[in-house]
Design an enzyme around this catalytic site. Structure first.
Site, PDB file in Angstrom:
ATOM      1  N   SER A  84       0.804  -1.231   0.000  1.00 38.71           N
ATOM      2  CA  SER A  84       0.000   0.000   0.000  1.00 38.71           C
ATOM      3  C   SER A  84       0.831   1.272   0.000  1.00 38.71           C
ATOM      4  O   SER A  84       0.285   2.353  -0.209  1.00 38.71           O
ATOM      5  CB  SER A  84      -0.925   0.012   1.217  1.00 38.71           C
TER       6      SER A  84
ATOM      7  N   ASP B 103     -17.457   1.774  -1.856  1.00 36.90           N
ATOM      8  CA  ASP B 103     -16.685   0.538  -1.721  1.00 36.90           C
ATOM      9  C   ASP B 103     -17.499  -0.528  -0.994  1.00 36.90           C
ATOM     10  O   ASP B 103     -17.723  -0.417   0.201  1.00 36.90           O
ATOM     11  CB  ASP B 103     -15.393   0.847  -0.955  1.00 36.90           C
TER      12      ASP B 103
ATOM     13  N   ASP C 104     -11.172  -6.305  -0.680  1.00 42.73           N
ATOM     14  CA  ASP C 104     -10.577  -5.255   0.135  1.00 42.73           C
ATOM     15  C   ASP C 104     -10.224  -5.849   1.491  1.00 42.73           C
ATOM     16  O   ASP C 104     -10.810  -6.850   1.912  1.00 42.73           O
ATOM     17  CB  ASP C 104     -11.589  -4.122   0.339  1.00 42.73           C
TER      18      ASP C 104
ATOM     19  N   HIS D  40     -15.291   0.221   2.821  1.00 43.24           N
ATOM     20  CA  HIS D  40     -15.073   1.509   3.504  1.00 43.24           C
ATOM     21  C   HIS D  40     -16.208   2.491   3.249  1.00 43.24           C
ATOM     22  O   HIS D  40     -16.121   3.636   3.644  1.00 43.24           O
ATOM     23  CB  HIS D  40     -13.768   2.142   3.029  1.00 43.24           C
TER      24      HIS D  40
ATOM     25  N   CYS E 183      -7.690   2.224   1.340  1.00 42.51           N
ATOM     26  CA  CYS E 183      -8.790   1.491   0.708  1.00 42.51           C
ATOM     27  C   CYS E 183      -8.324   0.822  -0.585  1.00 42.51           C
ATOM     28  O   CYS E 183      -7.887   1.487  -1.518  1.00 42.51           O
ATOM     29  CB  CYS E 183      -9.936   2.457   0.413  1.00 42.51           C
TER      30      CYS E 183
END
Lengths: 370, 634
Positions: B331, B355, B368, B374, B387
């Protein structure tokens, strides 16, 4: 007298075919001197006497073998050897192994080969073949093509960089052109142009090559590098005096002052231990060898044989002159061995093959005559 | 009197010309030999006395005098590499008749262990026979005296005072600093190519890795020489003249050894890497690869058992993970993705997605991390809460080549050109890359589905911590990119003149400031209200950062006991960060191998680095004493 000459003739030709007695015995004499000097030069560390003896035996056998091949047959090999050598040189250029910053070798699995060595003989063979082919009417363009055939391998080897070998290849080719009748005005013109272009060529030299030429003028400018060689070898020769310090008595040699003393700088060992007297004997031996070679060339029966014999003989001279000139400090240090003296098998094989060709030219001519 | 040997049609005039030229050649040969003869007469008759004096008076030998190697210090002047003098017992094999017997006899006077013999044999294979080779180093005064009394019994054996390299901080920073070892064939080649052969006469050591290797020719100096008179046995009698050597240049690094130490201790037993950079110059403040090694062991030839220990260690301490280890960025890739979206106009900061916790593409569900998703996610939230779905969609919109073109500008997947050897390139995936990478045509094709996971820093993505740190520093620096470097300046040993390694921008990326500001704001948000909150709780400065987790896929060829396998299957924890947020002084990228989530083990290390670098605060525990010890050592 005639009977004695006859007996001698029979003995000689009955046992060893196609050997030329003068060439053979002069070579053996120089090799003998060489063995004694290699022994002295390597006395303190690993003694290489036996190794060199074996090298000589192999080279002489090869010489004998080559002498059996008549020049007409030799001619057929000229083009394949040259083309093969050229391909190998290009392979070296592309895939060669770099040792000490120079790309000279080709790894063929079992061993490394140095294709530039092949070119030393392939070059005169090829050019002699070429001029022989167009013998009837040699024109300017033939010389131009020959010059091109000469230039390509020369540049490939010079690029490796191996200036010593490049010079020897270039010289061998040039001698063929010279004997084939390259016009004097062209030769003089080339010399003048060369002198004029020297400052330009200077810029193309590698830094270390420049340094070697500069150290010739002032050896103290690089006392640990190439200047060291020249300083120490001139001290060795100079301190030898008229009669020398005696075999195994050279202090320069035995206190490890002379680098590469059994290979390229072996003449320093000889000059120190045998003095001016020894040097003159050696010069005379080389002169006799060269003289005999020139005679063979003069009497050769075909243009091919003449050109080849002339070139091989003068190449021999070039080896000797450059080496002795470099060791005695009148020429830059380039890697050229002293014929039949320096330790090492490669040079011996090349030189003896050359001698074999000379002998073949001489002995087969006599057969044709009969 | 013309004779014709030639059976073929041939002009007599041609033969005449040939013979004339042969005659000409003969004259030339005679003249050349006459020239040689003249030269010999000149040397051997006229100048004979002079050369006899030079050879006889005598036996002047040029002995090279090795220069002192340059000293390496860190940015605060702490010595990282220096020289000290010690006595060594050395043997010249060519002067010894029975080597084994000599060593046996020596062993009765001075302790010679089996491993000393082993090392001697190895060195002998690499050296020339007339060189003297150490059998024992660092002799005590007593040992020197004992040998001196018995010296006459040992021709070819000598005690010599030699300079040794010493690394006072031991293992700290060794991957950056590197080490020196005895000159081998490969080094000789480098010396030859650099036209330094004469200058390396008498030099035994050569930089093998790190700064020691890269700056070898700066550190070495100029070899001097002595003209020495030697007696008939070759022993030195007196010195005739001396050209002193010029010591090597000193190097001042950008590295902060105390910071380096703080980081190495923060890692503890864990494996990983951290690179910290000064954004405004590219100067590397810390280059950490854990575990590390002790360069002191290499100086006079590493012992076989030490070498085996390093070599067989499954943690691979000799591997420079900071510049050679390539890892998926996880990430930590997202902020750069977001910047790409803004710069290419594919997104505005306000544009949001909903999401649901997954993204469907080509019948495959990309999940996810957060179950249930999210909710509504804009760009700020996508970074702060990391996210995945946002970036799956974005990656698809940008396309693989769009991503690759943008990331390439930031230096991902390219060597940064840092001033030590051994950098890995990493992998910046693109269609062209895949075509080159694979042989079979069906493997060469890029599938759109493969782009999706690229968006969250997985898939073929693989970068070094150095690249990630450089990209982080570039964002911190508003798009001005520097080449990372470890040497700050070189001090000329003779003149004292300093040559700065100039911080010249390598690239100025044409990013819009407002776009960069969006990203920067979100990165601050990460540490305030996002995944980095816990690590940065109560910080006295504002730090920007992004956590990351990289999946560990395969265990190919690795054999570990059951407990370890489990540990080594855990994800790698990553963190990229800079601080203070408004005027960045330091930017870093850190990975803790198998450390789990980035927030869990990587971010706390970044916190320690910032606390120390910005506030001088040492982490709690042992580090305080140790860091104090470093200080006392200066």
């Amino acid at each position: 007298m005639t009977t004695f000459a006859e007996i001698r003739h029979r003995l000689w030709h009955g046992t060893v075919d196609h050997l030329d007695a003068p060439l053979f015995f002069i070579t053996i004499a120089i090799m003998g001197v060489g063995l004694a000097t290699v022994f002295s030069a390597t006395y303190d560390s690993q003694n290489r006497l036996m190794g060199q003896f074996i090298n000589m035996a192999v080279a002489l056998t090869l010489m004998w073998g080559v002498a059996q091949v008549p020049p007409q047959k030799l001619m057929r090999f000229a083009v394949p050897i040259y083309v093969g050598g050229l391909i190998l040189l290009i392979l070296v250029f592309l895939f060669g192994i770099t040792v000490n910053g120079a790309r000279r070798w080709l790894n063929i699995g079992i061993t490394r080969i140095q294709p530039s060595e092949i070119m030393k003989l392939a070059m005169p063979l090829m050019l002699a073949w070429y001029f022989n082919k167009y013998e009837a009417g040699l024109k300017a363009r033939h010389y131009a093509v020959a010059a091109l055939l000469l230039a390509v391998p020369f540049l490939l080897v010079a690029k490796q960089p191996d200036l010593g070998t490049a010079i020897l290849i270039g010289a061998a080719g040039f001698y063929v052109l010279f004997f084939a009748g390259l016009q004097w005005k062209v030769i003089v013109g080339l010399a003048v142009a060369g002198a004029a272009a020297a400052p330009v060529l200077w810029n193309f030299l590698h830094d270390y090559q420049k340094k070697r030429i500069l150290t010739l003028i002032d050896p103290t400018s690089d006392p640990l590098g190439s200047g060291y060689h020249i300083i120490q070898s001139t001290i060795a020769i100079g301190s030898g005096g008229t009669t020398g310090k005696g075999w195994l008595q050279g202090t320069q040699t035995h206190l490890e002052f002379i680098p590469e003393k059994h290979t390229d700088f072996i003449f320093a060992v000889f000059g120190e231990e045998w003095g001016l007297l020894g040097n003159v004997v050696l010069l005379v031996l080389y002169l006799l060898l060269i003289g005999r070679g020139l005679m063979i060339a003069a009497n050769a029966s075909t243009l091919f044989a003449r050109l080849l014999a002339g070139s091989i003989t003068l190449s021999l001279f070039t080896y000797a002159f450059i080496n002795m000139g470099m060791v005695s400090g009148i020429m830059p240090v380039v890697g050229v061995p002293l014929p039949f003296m320096s330790y090492g098998g490669t040079a011996l094989v090349t030189l003896c093959t050359g001698l074999g060709i000379l002998m073949s030219i001489q002995t087969h001519r006599m057969l044709v005559k009969k | 009197m013309r004779r014709r040997h030639d059976p073929f049609h041939h002009q007599d005039s041609d033969l005449d010309r040939f013979r004339f030229r042969l005659g000409f050649a003969a004259v030339a040969v005679l003249l050349a030999f006459l020239l040689l003869f003249t030269r010999f007469v000149w040397l051997q008759v006229v100048q004979h006395d002079y050369y006899t004096t030079r050879a006889e008076g005598n036996r002047i030998s040029l002995v090279p005098v090795t220069p002192n190697r340059g000293v390496i210090v860190d940015r605060n002047g702490t010595v990282l590499a220096r020289n000290y003098s010690a006595f060594t017992l050395e043997i010249t094999p060519s002067r010894v008749h029975d080597l084994e017997a000599t060593i046996d006899a020596l062993g009765t006077l001075i302790e010679v262990q089996a491993k000393d013999r082993k090392r001697f044999k190895k060195l002998m294979e690499e050296s020339k026979n007339f060189e003297s080779i150490p059998i024992r180093t660092r002799l005590t005064d007593k040992e020197v005296a004992t040998f001196a009394a018995n010296r006459f019994r040992f021709p070819g054996v000598e005690v010599k005072a030699r300079l040794f390299r010493q690394y006072p901080l031991g293992e700290i920073g060794s991957h950056a600093l590197g080490y020196i070892g005895r000159v081998n064939d490969r080094d000789l080649e480098r010396i030859e190519v650099a036209e330094q052969a004469a200058n390396y006469k008498g030099t035994d050591h050569f930089g093998k890795s790190g700064i020691e290797q890269k700056y070898e020719f700066h550190l070495h100096g100029q070899t001097g020489y002595e003209e020495v008179e030697v007696d008939a046995g070759g022993r030195a009698v007196r010195i005739l003249s001396r050209t002193p050597p010029v010591p090597g240049n000193n190097l001042t690094l950008t590295l902060d050894s105390k910071l380096q130490k703080v980081v190495e201790q923060a890692f503890g037993e864990r494996r990983g890497a951290l690179v910290a950079i000064e954004p405004e110059s590219g100067g590397v403040l810390a280059l950490v690869s854990m575990p590390t090694f002790d360069p002191n062991l290499f100086v006079d030839g590493i012992r076989a058992d030490d070498w085996d220990a390093y070599n067989n260690d499954p943690d691979k301490p000799m591997l420079n993970r900071a510049i050679y280890g390539a890892y998926p960025p996880g990430s930590t890739f997202k902020p750069f993705m977001a910047l790409a979206a803004l710069e290419t106009g594919k997104r505005t900061p306000q544009q949001a997605i909903s999401d649901p916790g997954y993204y469907m593409f080509g019948g495959h569900q990309f999940r996810d991390d957060k179950k249930g998703g999210h909710g509504i996610v804009d760009m700020y939230k996508s970074i702060v809460h990391s996210c995945d779905t946002y970036y799956y969609v974005l990656a698809n919109d940008l396309g693989i080549d769009g991503i690759s073109n943008f990331m390439g500008q930031l230096g991902f997947g390219q060597r940064t050109g840092i001033d030590i050897e051994g950098e890995a390139e990493g992998v910046l995936p693109s269609q062209a890359w895949k075509k080159k990478r694979f042989k079979k045509p069906e493997q060469q094709k890029w599938y759109a589905g493969e782009t999706i996971s690229i968006g969250i820093g997985q898939g073929y993505n693989s970068y070094t911590m150095l690249q990630l740190a450089q990209a982080t520093a570039t964002v911190a620096n508003n798009g001005v990119m520097f080449r990372p470097h470890l040497v700050k300046y070189i001090t000329d040993a003779k003149s004292g003149a300093k040559t700065m390694i100039e911080p010249e921008p390598m690239r100025i990326l044409p990013f819009k400031q407002q776009n960069i500001d969006v990203i920067k704001k979100a990165l601050v948000g990460v540490n305030k209200e996002g995944t980095g909150t816990r690590a940065f709780a109560g910080a006295e400065y504002e730090a920007a950062g992004k956590t990351g987790t990289a999946q560990v896929f395969s265990l190919k060829g690795e054999k570990y006991e059951a407990g370890k396998v489990k540990e080594r299957l855990r994800d790698h924890a990553l963190f990229m960060a800079y601080a203070p947020a408004d005027a960045p002084k330091i930017a870093l990228a850190v990975i803790v191998e198998n450390g789990g989530f980035g927030a869990q083990s990587a971010a706390p290390i970044a916190r320690m680095v910032f606390d120390y670098y910005l506030l001088g605060k040492l982490p709690k525990g042992a580090a305080e004493e140790d860091a104090a010890a470093v200080e006392a050592d200066e």
